[in-house]
Design an enzyme around this catalytic site. Sequence first.
Site: not given
Lengths: 149, 149
Positions: A46, A48, A76, A79
């Site tokens: 992801h 992040e 999410c 993260c």
Amino acid sequence: MRKALQQARLALDNNEVPIGAIVVHGDTVIASGYNQVELLKDSTAHAEIIALTAAYSGLGAKYLMDATLYVTVEPCMMCTGALYWSKIGRIVFGASDNRNGISRFFDLRDAEALKQRQQWPFHPKTILEKGVLATECAALMQDFFKSLR
Amino acid sequence: MRKALQQARLALDNNEVPIGAIVVHGDTVIASGYNQVELLKDSTAHAEIIALTAAYSGLGAKYLMDATLYVTVEPCMMCTGALYWSKIGRIVFGASDNRNGISRFFDLRDAEALKQRQQWPFHPKTILEKGVLATECAALMQDFFKSLR
């Protein structure tokens, strides 16, 4: 957030879910990342996570107390957990995500109550802001998912 | 789990919090990892994350439906989120961790109720088992933290 949106557009150009992130330290962007799940064949790649890893590597430090992460979409659970461990000073996100975002599990409007019960999922010292350029951040996501249909 | 414990001992040898993980596919260990937060100066370099990244890289696949992750200690929120995205078939953990583990936020004994409310933090298809070699897994952690005092 405009720079995080630029990252999200790079994801879009690569047919990835268009989410982008940057890490700012003082006045300097020290790291950036965009979603690379397809490219890396790694469902945890992801925006992040990529930005955090780059920030640790750039600073040579395992905590980011003096930094801010800007990300175009609500983090999410993974993260959020990664941001917890980073002890990052501030998180600013754009669009909310009630499907995959952390707010599926924790009502972010209830911060004080959750903190009192030690159930707030972010680090207690991290400042959380949301809704910055939310319309633009959300529009990128909507366009992407529309194009898949 | 004995192989995950070997990984945890590698962490201990490097003065890291002694947690180890392996990923098994069929009868084969396809990936392993141990906590490297200090070495990498990356507060997200948990055993599970390192093992998952190695598994994706080894298999060239972004999901791990047919694999099992063995980890010596209950996953934290970040690792639980990462395991959710992996769609991993099965997770087996050793010692519980009510301080940093996901059970701080979700009562793992309440699986059915949480699933019904769509509040179960693991992937709905992932089988979860716990307590395997728990005493040995926990003893490694206790020895490490005792040695710090």
